[in-house]
Enzyme design. Structure first.
Site, PDB file in Angstrom:
ATOM      1  N   HIS A  20       0.833  -1.201   0.000  1.00  0.00           N
ATOM      2  CA  HIS A  20       0.000   0.000   0.000  1.00  0.00           C
ATOM      3  C   HIS A  20       0.871   1.255   0.000  1.00  0.00           C
ATOM      4  O   HIS A  20       1.818   1.357   0.789  1.00  0.00           O
ATOM      5  CB  HIS A  20      -0.856   0.048   1.269  1.00  0.00           C
ATOM      6  N   ASN A  48       8.350  -3.597   4.202  1.00  0.00           N
ATOM      7  CA  ASN A  48       6.918  -3.292   4.254  1.00  0.00           C
ATOM      8  C   ASN A  48       6.283  -3.695   5.584  1.00  0.00           C
ATOM      9  O   ASN A  48       5.452  -2.970   6.123  1.00  0.00           O
ATOM     10  CB  ASN A  48       6.189  -3.983   3.094  1.00  0.00           C
TER      11      ASN A  48
END
Lengths: 351, 351
Positions: free
Chosen positions: A169, A201
């Site tokens: 994201h 991440n």
């Protein structure tokens, strides 16, 4: 004012990417604070006259139609006599683009790069109130191909499948918890880039996102622009600079960025008030949690030169502050699962 | 109709670039001739419903505001209740871009990529009449930085200096001989990409440009789009696909494309008449003059997928022809200096 040397040290220390910082050494000697909020360039002769590197050999009037001429696209034709050709006639068959596929969602706006099949940028807005409301659960969301992007340019779920990279994201799902529908929209692949999972991440980058949320403890309104970069590094053998990045998918379609940037705008809540700006560039690679986030701070202009984008070009200098001078830029490191639990309880992980 | 396998063979045979062709294997089974001239996608629910991969899990009405809602950028807000945030508020500080710096000259129109500091594309138009007129001499022209591009994104003469690469015209200077002023404008760096000189820009690529000019012997009007590509190749060690390209300048600023494309539109001269299209992708590397140009022919869609651009999206299928089926696609190889002399004499090198 950030010294360029700081930025260089920070970037070359980054993760496994053996990151180099040539792009970050500003070409001009301009200081960040001196960076003019230039208006959008036009083809008018005025813009040319104002340029420090104005072409001396061809008068602007010859190229663009003279001082009195409107900056019309075809004004140059006036100076070359009757043109026997019409290059713009091609557009009858369609304009080549590029088209950036701007998508406006409730919690974000994204701009898409059809060549790399990554975003150019994704912007979001968070406030203490928006983060306090918790109607969304990411377990109810699923990753979505974006049907607004033409099929031949669309990033696909199968491009990411078994690629070894997370669907990372750019605007975090956790920043759109105020509505399930808003959170669902953060799962479009137009809000996604391939990111190294472990060590990045799911770890350092997640702590960095948490840092952004914690800024709402001090600032009533925080705006964040996030996106990918493709930075060169020097080859030790031939001493030249190369950009190298993986492409995932079959056929290879989605670029794996070498780095990610965030440009943070922390507002004081007054109309026309001060805006504390922080720009950060992190390698798409595992990063030791012990590394201070300030190691990755760069001048905004470094992100601009590397991305081809412009940030805050219309924000007057006197309203600008430096984020990490005004507040402490430091991550709070928590175990990922703990952090998730903390969020599930409905409060910021840091509180 | 070009077979994809032909395109693959052609591309993998190219020069020293060990070119691979995964990008050219079309993702869908659609034939080129079946490629629809789709209208620009919109955010309306209609567009979603028409998409073959329409998202089933979230009704379009939930995301975009329902069938009756206008496709306004903020229509999604209607379905998530009162949004506590306003991501578009960032644009008050300036829109990030990307801006493509469209430049309209007498003999060309260019679109510029601020990130790679190369063109996206440059379009031109040549006719038997425009090539017959010879008022320009390239010895009177000089390479020019483009002052219409903001300084931080501008390709500079010093970026190219001693880089080992030619300042490679995308629209050739020789195609604008009909006026010195028009030819001068082809020397802006926004019409330039770093090209390998010997064996490519000064040889095979020059012969290819000559081929385009010779098309005017048969077609009364020829339009050509030219630009750079950055294509991946498979690493034989880890079997993954990587894009790798050099960046020249200090700091490294201008990307050295791995390949160049030309999409040629040869018109029959009738309004609404037929258009013979040929698309070619050549590696930025020395190419043996013995290699047929048809080795580098690809489907238009291959260039589109690789560049993120669209060509001829508004040209009806029934007006399209395949260039190399309608005419002989073959280069005339002449020694570079001889070819220059031939042009100086005021006639096409091939005539």
């Amino acid at each position: 004012m950030i010294k360029t040397s700081v930025a260089i040290a920070a970037l070359s220390a980054g993760g496994g990417a053996a990151l180099t910082a040539a792009l970050y050494s500003l070409r001009s000697k301009d200081k960040l604070a001196d960076m003019p909020a230039t208006p959008a360039p036009s083809l008018s002769s005025t813009a040319i006259a104002a340029s420090p590197t104005a072409v001396a050999t061809i008068p602007a009037s010859q190229i663009f139609g003279g001082p009195g001429a409107p900056p019309s696209p075809s004004s140059s034709l006036a100076t070359v006599g009757t043109a026997p050709v019409n290059p713009g006639g091609l557009f009858e068959y369609g304009f080549p683009g590029p088209v950036s596929d701007i998508a406006t969602r409730a919690a974000l706006i994204s701009s898409y790069d059809r060549r790399t099949r990554n975003p150019h940028w994704v912007v979001e807005h968070i406030t203490p109130e928006s983060l306090a409301k918790r109607d969304g659960d990411r377990k109810s969301s699923q990753f979505l191909e974006d049907p607004a992007v033409p099929a031949k340019f669309r990033a696909l779920l199968k491009d990411y499948y078994r690629s070894g990279y997370d669907r990372g994201h750019q605007v975090p799902a956790a920043d759109a918890k105020w509505s399930q529908a808003a959170m669902d929209e953060t799962f479009f692949l137009t809000n996604m880039s391939p990111q190294v999972g472990e060590g990045f991440n799911r770890d350092y980058w997640a702590h960095f996102e948490d840092f952004c949320r914690r800024l709402t403890l001090r600032y009533p309104s925080v705006r964040i622009v996030t996106g990918p970069l493709y930075l060169p590094k020097r080859d030790p053998v031939d001493n030249k600079w190369y950009v190298k990045y993986e492409m995932i998918g079959t056929p290879p379609s989605v670029a794996v960025p070498t780095h990610f940037y965030k440009v943070i705008f922390a507002e004081d809540g007054r109309a026309g008030g001060n805006v504390a700006i922080g720009a950060f560039v992190l390698p798409n690679a595992p990063i030791d949690n012990a590394k201070p986030i300030t190691d990755f701070e760069v001048p905004v202009e470094a992100v601009e030169r590397a991305s081809g984008l412009e940030f805050a070009s219309q924000l007057p200098m006197q309203r600008r502050r430096r984020l990490c001078a005004e507040t402490t830029c430091a991550l709070v490191i928590k175990d990922y699962s703990e952090r998730q639990k903390a969020f599930a309880k409905g409060r910021p992980a840091s509180s």
